[in-house]
Every structure is written in structure tokens, then in C-alpha cells.
Design a protein around this motif. Structure first.
Motif, PDB file in Angstrom:
ATOM      1  N   VAL A  29     -11.507  -8.751  10.607  1.00 54.29           N
ATOM      2  CA  VAL A  29     -10.713  -9.329   9.504  1.00 54.29           C
ATOM      3  C   VAL A  29     -11.590  -9.414   8.248  1.00 54.29           C
ATOM      4  O   VAL A  29     -11.174  -9.004   7.155  1.00 54.29           O
ATOM      5  CB  VAL A  29     -10.186 -10.738   9.899  1.00 54.29           C
ATOM      6  CG1 VAL A  29      -9.489 -11.413   8.730  1.00 54.29           C
ATOM      7  CG2 VAL A  29      -9.247 -10.639  11.087  1.00 54.29           C
ATOM      8  N   THR A  30     -12.796  -9.925   8.421  1.00 60.00           N
ATOM      9  CA  THR A  30     -13.714 -10.078   7.286  1.00 60.00           C
ATOM     10  C   THR A  30     -14.078  -8.708   6.722  1.00 60.00           C
ATOM     11  O   THR A  30     -14.138  -8.528   5.497  1.00 60.00           O
ATOM     12  CB  THR A  30     -14.992 -10.819   7.748  1.00 60.00           C
ATOM     13  OG1 THR A  30     -14.582 -11.969   8.466  1.00 60.00           O
ATOM     14  CG2 THR A  30     -15.856 -11.240   6.588  1.00 60.00           C
TER      15      THR A  30
ATOM     16  N   ASP B 187      -9.853  -9.294   4.333  1.00 57.40           N
ATOM     17  CA  ASP B 187      -8.740 -10.245   4.424  1.00 57.40           C
ATOM     18  C   ASP B 187      -9.278 -11.663   4.661  1.00 57.40           C
ATOM     19  O   ASP B 187     -10.410 -11.834   5.137  1.00 57.40           O
ATOM     20  CB  ASP B 187      -7.793  -9.855   5.563  1.00 57.40           C
ATOM     21  CG  ASP B 187      -7.210  -8.462   5.355  1.00 57.40           C
ATOM     22  OD1 ASP B 187      -7.245  -7.980   4.199  1.00 57.40           O
ATOM     23  OD2 ASP B 187      -6.739  -7.860   6.340  1.00 57.40           O
TER      24      ASP B 187
ATOM     25  N   PRO C 156      -0.888  -3.093   2.985  1.00 64.95           N
ATOM     26  CA  PRO C 156      -1.068  -2.346   4.223  1.00 64.95           C
ATOM     27  C   PRO C 156      -0.904  -0.842   4.006  1.00 64.95           C
ATOM     28  O   PRO C 156       0.079  -0.402   3.429  1.00 64.95           O
ATOM     29  CB  PRO C 156       0.044  -2.882   5.131  1.00 64.95           C
ATOM     30  CG  PRO C 156       0.739  -3.964   4.403  1.00 64.95           C
ATOM     31  CD  PRO C 156       0.212  -4.052   3.029  1.00 64.95           C
TER      32      PRO C 156
ATOM     33  N   THR D  55      -4.978   2.819   8.003  1.00 60.48           N
ATOM     34  CA  THR D  55      -6.317   2.414   8.409  1.00 60.48           C
ATOM     35  C   THR D  55      -7.014   3.632   9.033  1.00 60.48           C
ATOM     36  O   THR D  55      -6.382   4.667   9.247  1.00 60.48           O
ATOM     37  CB  THR D  55      -6.250   1.287   9.455  1.00 60.48           C
ATOM     38  OG1 THR D  55      -5.561   1.814  10.592  1.00 60.48           O
ATOM     39  CG2 THR D  55      -5.532   0.068   8.932  1.00 60.48           C
TER      40      THR D  55
ATOM     41  N   TYR E 276      -2.499 -16.535   5.099  1.00 59.32           N
ATOM     42  CA  TYR E 276      -3.154 -15.234   5.251  1.00 59.32           C
ATOM     43  C   TYR E 276      -3.153 -14.506   3.915  1.00 59.32           C
ATOM     44  O   TYR E 276      -2.099 -14.331   3.306  1.00 59.32           O
ATOM     45  CB  TYR E 276      -2.387 -14.415   6.290  1.00 59.32           C
ATOM     46  CG  TYR E 276      -3.117 -13.175   6.792  1.00 59.32           C
ATOM     47  CD1 TYR E 276      -3.892 -13.227   7.937  1.00 59.32           C
ATOM     48  CD2 TYR E 276      -3.012 -11.958   6.126  1.00 59.32           C
ATOM     49  CE1 TYR E 276      -4.547 -12.098   8.412  1.00 59.32           C
ATOM     50  CE2 TYR E 276      -3.667 -10.829   6.584  1.00 59.32           C
ATOM     51  CZ  TYR E 276      -4.433 -10.901   7.729  1.00 59.32           C
ATOM     52  OH  TYR E 276      -5.081  -9.791   8.203  1.00 59.32           O
ATOM     53  N   THR E 277      -4.329 -14.138   3.463  1.00 59.64           N
ATOM     54  CA  THR E 277      -4.418 -13.380   2.215  1.00 59.64           C
ATOM     55  C   THR E 277      -4.956 -11.989   2.544  1.00 59.64           C
ATOM     56  O   THR E 277      -6.071 -11.860   3.055  1.00 59.64           O
ATOM     57  CB  THR E 277      -5.349 -14.072   1.208  1.00 59.64           C
ATOM     58  OG1 THR E 277      -4.973 -15.429   1.125  1.00 59.64           O
ATOM     59  CG2 THR E 277      -5.266 -13.424  -0.158  1.00 59.64           C
ATOM     60  N   ARG E 278      -4.143 -11.008   2.272  1.00 62.18           N
ATOM     61  CA  ARG E 278      -4.547  -9.628   2.561  1.00 62.18           C
ATOM     62  C   ARG E 278      -5.179  -9.023   1.312  1.00 62.18           C
ATOM     63  O   ARG E 278      -4.644  -9.184   0.214  1.00 62.18           O
ATOM     64  CB  ARG E 278      -3.304  -8.828   2.966  1.00 62.18           C
ATOM     65  CG  ARG E 278      -3.618  -7.568   3.729  1.00 62.18           C
ATOM     66  CD  ARG E 278      -2.342  -6.832   4.045  1.00 62.18           C
ATOM     67  NE  ARG E 278      -1.562  -7.464   5.086  1.00 62.18           N
ATOM     68  CZ  ARG E 278      -1.760  -7.238   6.397  1.00 62.18           C
ATOM     69  NH1 ARG E 278      -2.694  -6.405   6.770  1.00 62.18           N
ATOM     70  NH2 ARG E 278      -1.023  -7.840   7.286  1.00 62.18           N
ATOM     71  N   LYS E 279      -6.300  -8.365   1.484  1.00 64.73           N
ATOM     72  CA  LYS E 279      -7.002  -7.802   0.328  1.00 64.73           C
ATOM     73  C   LYS E 279      -6.213  -6.631  -0.258  1.00 64.73           C
ATOM     74  O   LYS E 279      -5.956  -6.548  -1.448  1.00 64.73           O
ATOM     75  CB  LYS E 279      -8.402  -7.334   0.743  1.00 64.73           C
ATOM     76  CG  LYS E 279      -9.247  -6.900  -0.426  1.00 64.73           C
ATOM     77  CD  LYS E 279     -10.544  -6.296   0.059  1.00 64.73           C
ATOM     78  CE  LYS E 279     -11.317  -5.678  -1.085  1.00 64.73           C
ATOM     79  NZ  LYS E 279     -12.395  -4.825  -0.602  1.00 64.73           N
ATOM     80  N   ASN E 280      -5.844  -5.737   0.631  1.00 64.74           N
ATOM     81  CA  ASN E 280      -5.121  -4.551   0.163  1.00 64.74           C
ATOM     82  C   ASN E 280      -3.739  -4.511   0.784  1.00 64.74           C
ATOM     83  O   ASN E 280      -3.522  -5.064   1.863  1.00 64.74           O
ATOM     84  CB  ASN E 280      -5.865  -3.281   0.585  1.00 64.74           C
ATOM     85  CG  ASN E 280      -7.254  -3.240   0.004  1.00 64.74           C
ATOM     86  OD1 ASN E 280      -7.435  -3.485  -1.189  1.00 64.74           O
ATOM     87  ND2 ASN E 280      -8.231  -2.979   0.847  1.00 64.74           N
TER      88      ASN E 280
ATOM     89  N   THR F 118      -6.392  -9.646  13.608  1.00 66.88           N
ATOM     90  CA  THR F 118      -5.920  -8.466  12.877  1.00 66.88           C
ATOM     91  C   THR F 118      -4.422  -8.257  13.076  1.00 66.88           C
ATOM     92  O   THR F 118      -3.825  -7.397  12.449  1.00 66.88           O
ATOM     93  CB  THR F 118      -6.676  -7.195  13.347  1.00 66.88           C
ATOM     94  OG1 THR F 118      -6.439  -7.032  14.740  1.00 66.88           O
ATOM     95  CG2 THR F 118      -8.158  -7.298  13.087  1.00 66.88           C
TER      96      THR F 118
ATOM     97  N   ASN G 101     -12.330  -6.090   6.737  1.00 71.64           N
ATOM     98  CA  ASN G 101     -11.183  -5.558   5.979  1.00 71.64           C
ATOM     99  C   ASN G 101     -11.006  -6.265   4.629  1.00 71.64           C
ATOM    100  O   ASN G 101     -10.179  -5.856   3.820  1.00 71.64           O
ATOM    101  CB  ASN G 101      -9.886  -5.714   6.777  1.00 71.64           C
ATOM    102  CG  ASN G 101      -9.886  -4.821   8.005  1.00 71.64           C
ATOM    103  OD1 ASN G 101     -10.672  -3.876   8.093  1.00 71.64           O
ATOM    104  ND2 ASN G 101      -9.019  -5.118   8.961  1.00 71.64           N
TER     105      ASN G 101
END
Lengths: 727, 61
Positions: free
Chosen positions: A119-120, A124, A266, A269, A260-264, A90, A122
Motif C-alpha cells: 500500500v505504501t 496510497d 486505478p 498495475t 482511504y486515499t488513493r494516490k493515482n 490492497t 503504491n
């Protein structure tokens, strides 16, 4: 032949959790950085040829703190066969900084990306294979908490260790830096350990003083290397250390972009949202006070009292009712059995009053401690404790201490010994010494029975007694911060405190119960060893003495050896309001282990023969103490010299008998002054004050205020520099 | 001098038992004091095993 695998990674990345899973050990795990301050070893459960070494958490291999020194000395000096680098998935970007340094050590590295479940969750994605290709080492996904992927990561690390290959780092610095490093490697040919040439060359480029001292290079060689470094610095217009740091971060930024692929994007949180409230400038302290009050209230006053009544008055008292059936207490069962067997009366009294009375009076508090340990374990594991350190930093700074000093105090709520040892994380020698001196002011679990006994016997189970003891400890720490900083030996600027706030998470019930059980088991073991021996000794000394010119068993305890000794020292405590010999003896036996204060009263007042509700012991205590002298007794025993184990820890951490003596004298002196003030002012307000006592209390307050408000002299510059270099 | 211990068989047996318990407790205290410094960090927890060369508990996992 044994293979060594080192667990290395950033603080709070899950190394110790992984260590426990791999070795079957039960090392302490907490959700805040800096829990591990020493390396620890254990054998891999699945392969006893492999030794796993848990290193303290570090951010880099630059030895700025003592943990970094421990970790670096092991990695470079002892050269393990493989490194299992635990990386917090993370916080990938920050964690990879250390990874780039580890891959330069010439030791096979296996990267275990931990917290993959978070991570999963989230949404990502970490492209593990791409990361592995880029870094040139195996990368595995794990979740130390849930136990997934651990066996595979360990197996891979063992394979790499057994293969004994020297990997080549894939990361290259920019042209001119590589050019300078190559020059340094060439100049150092034959002087560096095989496989570690590149790491040493980079450290020499950074002008790492420890490496330069270790290699003992001739002056002309240093001058030659210096030319290469200066030329690079001129070209890049920066200092060597910053050049390396910048280049590492540029490399990591590129890696993150690739892997690294971030879903949203930042955003806030859940942890951020909670922190918005619990670390709020105005709300933080009231929330902290409320949390601690609630913890102690539930542990000592509500659930704790119910459980304690059952244990102390049922199991170790007259007995209790179980579904309508009366179950007799241990003392009466044993007493009846021994009497029926025809044992001598003195032996019955030794077993019932001495052993069961002493040990039972301490064990009776186990239920309360279980509840307290459960709450403390929850606060530690969920991540709130690290917020407390953050909150306290703001306050501690005003009082001359850094927030880092609060971590040992948090650990010290369980036992002062590990708390004192945790002060190793503090870089400044002065702050470290101050922390060692003040850590035992925070009530440890051994002091809880004393607090609880007095809370029940004198204050009628008032809810505020236990929290007030805790906050009295904090106030003593804060005031000591100001007082000690006024003295030359502690003077100086406050140390900087950088601490990462880990994400909140729900602790697993297994971890909570394990933490609770381990702390309680240690308490039980202490009751079965030190407390048992002390109880027998106290019983012997309180039942034997000289009466009518002959040594033997005495019927009046006032003729006993213990009474004679207690009367010799009782006058010391007269200004504090407790000059009965039994109180003096209880205070003294508390120096062996603080639980002894309770067990001594238990033995002396025949706890084995207590009536219902422990009323006899309570009655005797309430006859001996007034509320203010009882609180003075409590305060004195909380703040004075800790138990011998803690004094031993102070001696080890101070590396000096003189400093240990100073610490113990300061603690006892402060405890005496505070207890005297409490008792004398209490007596004054109750209309029983004496002019001498009031004058002494006023003198103490005046002296304290003078030291508190006296202007601080600036620290000499030369001394500051010397201290800094020594750290 | 030790006649009070010999009062009867039950006294002798129970007294011997108390002495054994006390000796075991003393042995445990003395053994705990010989552990190395690093171990005190986990004094309230299970011993982790090998910490340093001077530790009497070394290898007893």
C-alpha cells in the motif's frame, strides 16, 4: 486457562503466513486462494497460554463452501476469545465485507491491515485511526511477509481476549432493516446465545437455512418473523439477503471514501500488465507449456542431471573427485569396513545391496527434487500458479471439470495426499469426487525418480520425457473429465469457478528455501522409513527361497521367493510389454510408496555394486525394456492406483469404501488401457506388433472414442436439486 | 536356526544395529499412520501440533 484467538480473513490475505510467524509453525503458504482448507491450531510463541487458530479463507459468513462452513462453525459455535481479522490493504473494499459480519458476532475483533508495504509503495494512504473509529475496533498496520507490526497486533488481540468484553458493532442498517432486526431480536429473546443476538437476528432476517435448522424454532415463531421480513422486503422492493448485502456495501463504500486515499486513479498495475500477456487467450497455454517444460527440463535434464550424477554415481556409487582428491562412495566405504571387520557375507550384501542400494537409489534423486521443488515453490509464491488455475478453467470447463479442480492438482505435484485433501474447496459433490479420483494422475515428487531413471536409462536423458509425463497426467485428467461425466453418477452442470488473481510479488528467499527444504526433508524421511523397510524386505525375499528342496539363501535370484511371487503376477503385465518378474514386483512395491519402484530395481540389480555412471542398472533396464514398453511401464506407474497414503486420503475424502474401490479400479483400469495402447502401437510401428495386441489396442481406442464422443444425457432435475442442497 | 547371526562378534553387532534401525523405521511408519486426517494436509511438512483429539502427535510441536 488458555485463550483462543482466531485468524479470520479473505482467502490469500496472509493468514497462514501470520500464523507461521506467531506460532513458529511451518504450515504451507501459497500465493493463491484456498490453500488452507482446515482450521489449524498452534500456541502463540510469546505466550503459551494463547492458542492461535488459523481458519480457512472466507469472503463472508454465509456458508456456501465447505471452508466457510468450517470457519463459521468455529467462530459461532466455539466462540473464540478474540478474532484477529486479517485484511488485505490492497483490496480493502472487498475485505471489509467479512469485517462487517465479524464485528456482529459479539467477539472482540482486532483488524490487522496486511500488505501495508505494498500500500505504501503504491503511494496510497489508509487512515487507520479514522477506520478504527468508524468500525469500533482496534485497527493495526502489519506486513506478514516482512514481519512488521505483527507483535503489536498479536499483543492487542491477546489483551482484548483477556478483557473478555462484548463489543457493540457501530454499523447500523437503514431504518426499516434495523426495525425488522430489532423485532426479530425481541421475538427471539432468551433463545439466542448471549452476545450473539444481533448476528443471529441478521441471519434470521436473511433466512439462513442453517441458522433456522440450528435454532429449531417453532412454526408460529418462524411465521411471526417472516411477517417482519416480508414487510421490509415490500418496503425496499428487494429480497432480504440482497438488502443486507447492498446495505453492507453502501456502508463499506462510505468507509472507503472516508478512510482511504488513493494516490493515482486505478489503472494498469504491473500485475495487470503481466496478466495481459500470461492469461492472453492465445498466448496463455503456450506460455504455461513452456514454463512447465522449462521447469522439468532444468530440474531433470540440466542442473538436475549434473547433481544427480554426482549423488547417484558419486556419493551412492563408486566415488567422486573433490578438488583433485578422490572421495570414495558410501557403498564402497561401508563394504570395505564391514569386510575388514569380518562380517558375514550375507550381512555385507544386506547392508550394501539391500539398504544402501535401495535407499541410496532413491536418495540419489534428492538434488533433482531440490531443483524441482525450488521452481515449484517460486511459481507458487510469485502468484503464477493461480493464473494457471485461471487458464486451465477455460480448458477444464470444456472437459466437464472446473478450474477449481486444478488447485488440488497443483498441490499434488508435491504430494498427492494434500492434493486430494485440497479438493474440499470444491462445492459440487460430483466435481469433488471427480477431482479426488483424478488428482493423483499428476506426477507427484515420488514419481519423479521413476521418470528420471527411465528417462536416463532408456531414452538417453531426452529432454521431453519428464514434461511428457506431466502433460500425460493432465491429458488423463481431461479425458477422465469427459468419460466420467458421461456416467449418471457424475452427470450435471459444471460448477462455477470464481477466483481472485493475487498480485504478483517476488517471493522471499527464506520462504523459497523453507518450502524447498520441507518438501525434500519429507522425501528424505520417507526414504529412511518406508523405503528402508521395503528395501530390506525386497532384499530378503530376493535372496531367500527354496533351492534343491531346501529353504535358505539362494545363489540364483530366479529361485527366490520374490521371483516365485513375481512370476505369479507377471503375466498380467505381458500385454503392456514388461512381463519380467522384477518389473511386476517393482510395480507392486510402488503401491507402498512410488519411490519403491526405483529402490526395488536398485536392490534387485545390486545398485550398491554399480559401475561408473550407473551404467549397470541402466544396462539391465535397457535389456529388459524396449523404448515403447519402457514408456508403457512409466505411464502405467504414473496413472495407476497411487501409494497407500494417497488411497487412505481418497478413503477419507470419499467417506465410502465403495467409492474408494471405484476410484482405485478406475485409475488402474485407465493406466492399464493407456499402457497397453502405448506398448502395442509402439510395437506395431517398430514392426514387431502382433495381431492380437494390435486388435486389443484398437478395441481400447474404439471404446475410448465411443465414450468420449457419445452424446451426454441431461441430468435429471430432481437429482440436481438434491445434490445442490447437500453441498 | 539363527546360527548365521552368530558367525562372529562383528556380524552380531552389525546385525543388531540393522535390526535397531529397522525397528526405529517401523516405529516411525506406525506412528505416522496414527496422525489425524487433517495432518495429512501438511504430511510433507512439520507437524503443526494440536489438530484433533485422535491425533497421536497432538501437542508435539
Amino acid at each position: 486457562m488458555a485463550y483462543k484467538i482466531a485468524l479470520a480473513g479473505n482467502p490469500n490475505s496472509g493468514k497462514t503466513t501470520l500464523f507461521n510467524v506467531l506460532t513458529g509453525s511451518n504450515q504451507f503458504v501459497g500465493n493463491w486462494p484456498g490453500v488452507t482448507v482446515e482450521k489449524k491450531e498452534g500456541y502463540l510463541k510469546s505466550d503459551h497460554e494463547v492458542v492461535v487458530v488459523d481458519l480457512p479463507g472466507i469472503y463472508s459468513l454465509s456458508p456456501y463452501t465447505s471452508e466457510e462452513v468450517v470457519a463459521r462453525r468455529f467462530l459461532v459455535g466455539e466462540h473464540p476469545d478474540a478474532i484477529l481479522n486479517i485484511v488485505d490493504g490492497t483490496n480493502l473494499e472487498r475485505n471489509l465485507y467479512l469485517t462487517t459480519q465479524l464485528t456482529e458476532l459479539g467477539i472482540p475483533v482486532v483488524i490487522a491491515v496486511n500488505m501495508m508495504d505494498v500500500v505504501t509503495k503504491n503511494g496510497d494512504v489508509i487512515h487507520i485511526h479514522r477506520l478504527s473509529d468508524e468500525l469500533g475496533c482496534e485497527v493495526m498496520e502489519i506486513s506478514a511477509l516482512k514481519g512488521t507490526g505483527i507483535a503489536e497486533a498479536a499483543r492487542t488481540a491477546v489483551e482484548k481476549a483477556k478483557a473478555r468484553m462484548h463489543p457493540e458493532p457501530k454499523h447500523n442498517f437503514s431504518g426499516s432493516v434495523e426495525h425488522a432486526i430489532a423485532h426479530i431480536e425481541e421475538a427471539m429473546a432468551g433463545r439466542l446465545p448471549k452476545g450473539q443476538e444481533r448476528w443471529y437476528a441478521i441471519k434470521l432476517f436473511e433466512r439462513d437455512m442453517r441458522v433456522i435448522e440450528e435454532l429449531q424454532l417453532p412454526a408460529e415463531l418462524i411465521a411471526h418473523i417472516e411477517e417482519d421480513i416480508r414487510s421490509c422486503e415490500r418496503e425496499l422492493d428487494d429480497d432480504a439477503e440482497s438488502i443486507i448485502t447492498n446495505e453492507r456495501y453502501n456502508y463499506i463504500t462510505a468507509l472507503i471514501r472516508e478512510c482511504y486515499t488513493r494516490k493515482n486513479a486505478p489503472g494498469m498495475t504491473i500485475s495487470d500488465k503481466i496478466d495481459y500477456i500470461v492469461t492472453n487467450r492465445w498466448l496463455a497455454l503456450p506460455i504455461f507449456a513452456a514454463v512447465m517444460c522449462l521447469t522439468y527440463y532444468i530440474s531433470v535434464t540440466t542442473v538436475g542431471t549434473w547433481a544427480n550424477d554426482w549423488a547417484a554415481n558419486g556419493v551412492f556409487g563408486d566415488g567422486w573427485t573433490f578438488f583433485g582428491h578422490f572421495v570414495p562412495g558410501i557403498p564402497s566405504v561401508v563394504e570395505n569396513a564391514l569386510t575388514n571387520w569380518g562380517c558375514a557375507d550375507w550381512l555385507v550384501r544386506l547392508v550394501v545391496d539391500g539398504i544402501i542400494g535401495g535407499v541410496g537409489s532413491v536418495l540419489g534423486f534428492i538434488p533433482q527434487l531440490l531443483v524441482l521443488f525450488f521452481f515449484l515453490a517460486f511459481l507458487e509464491a510469485c502468484g503464477y500458479m493461480s493464473r494457471i488455475a485461471f487458464i486451465m478453467d477455460r480448458i477444464f470447463r470444456k472437459f466437464g471439470l472446473s478450474g477449481k479442480s486444478f488447485i488440488p492438482m497443483l498441490i499434488g505435484t508435491g504430494c498427492s495426499v494434500p492434493g486430494i485433501m485440497a479438493s474440499r474447496t470444491i462445492e459440487s459433490e460430483r466435481d469433488r469426487k471427480m477431482t479426488v479420483i483424478t488428482t493423483s494422475f499428476i506426477p507427484c515428487s515420488a514419481k519423479l525418480p521413476v521418470i528420471s531413471l527411465f528417462g536416463s536409462a532408456i531414452f538417453g536423458g531426452a529432454w521431453w520425457v519428464a514434461p511428457s509425463a506431466y502433460f500425460a497426467g493432465i491429458v488423463a485428467v481431461l479425458c477422465s473429465g469427459i468419460l466420467l461425466k458421461k456416467f449418471r453418477m457424475f452427470r450435471g452442470e459444471d460448477a462455477a469457478f470464481v477466483m481472485e488473481l493475487p498480485a504478483y510479488h517476488w517471493p522471499t528467499p527464506r520462504n523459497l528455501l523453507r518450502s524447498m527444504w520441507e518438501r525434500s526433508w519429507s522425501f528424505i524421511k520417507k526414504a529412511g522409513t518406508v523405503i528402508l523397510l521395503c528395501s530390506m524386505l525386497i532384499w530378503f525375499l530376493s535372496n531367500f527361497g527354496v533351492a534343491n528342496g531346501r529353504f535358505g539363501m539362494v545363489t540364483d535370484m530366479g529361485d527366490s521367493l520374490l521371483a516365485a511371487f513375481g512370476n505369479l503376477i507377471a503375466w498380467i503385465f505381458r500385454p503392456l510389454g514388461f512381463d519380467e518378474w522384477s518389473c511386476a514386483v517393482a510395480t507392486l512395491t510402488g503401491l507402498v510408496a512410488k519411490e519403491n519402484v526405483v529402490s526395488t530395481f536398485g536392490v534387485l540389480f545390486g545398485a550398491g555394486e554399480l559401475s561408473e555412471n550407473g551404467a549397470e542398472l541402466w544396462q539391465r533396464l535397457s535389456e529388459m525394456f524396449t523404448p515403447y514398453s519402457a514408456y508403457a511401464f512409466l505411464i502405467f506407474n504414473l496413472l495407476c492406483c497411487p501409494c497407500v497414503a494417497a488411497v487412505g486420503a481418497i478413503r477419507r475424502e470419499m467417506h465410502s469404501a465403495k467409492w474408494t474401490l471405484f476410484a482405485v479400479s478406475y485409475q488402474t483400469g485407465l493406466a492399464y488401457c493407456v499402457a497397453l495402447t502405448v506398448n502395442q502401437l509402439g510395437a506395431l510401428f517398430a514392426g514387431r506388433g502382433s495381431w492380437l495386441g494390435t486388435a486389443a489396442a484398437c478395441l481400447v481406442i474404439a471404446g475410448f472414442l465411443y465414450l468420449l464422443l457419445r452424446r451426454k444425457k441431461p441430468a435429471p432435475v430432481a437429482e440436481e436439486k438434491r445434490e445442490g442442497a447437500a453441498v | 536356526m539363527l546360527s548365521f547371526l552368530m558367525e562372529n562378534a562383528a556380524t552380531m553387532v552389525v546385525a543388531a544395529l540393522v535390526l535397531v534401525i529397522a525397528a526405529a523405521a517401523l516405529a516411525a511408519v506406525l506412528r505416522a499412520r496414527r496422525t489425524c486426517g487433517a495432518c495429512a494436509f501438511c504430511a510433507q511438512r512439520k507437524h503443526c501440533g494440536k489438530i484433533d483429539e485422535n491425533c497421536s502427535m497432538k501437542g508435539q510441536r
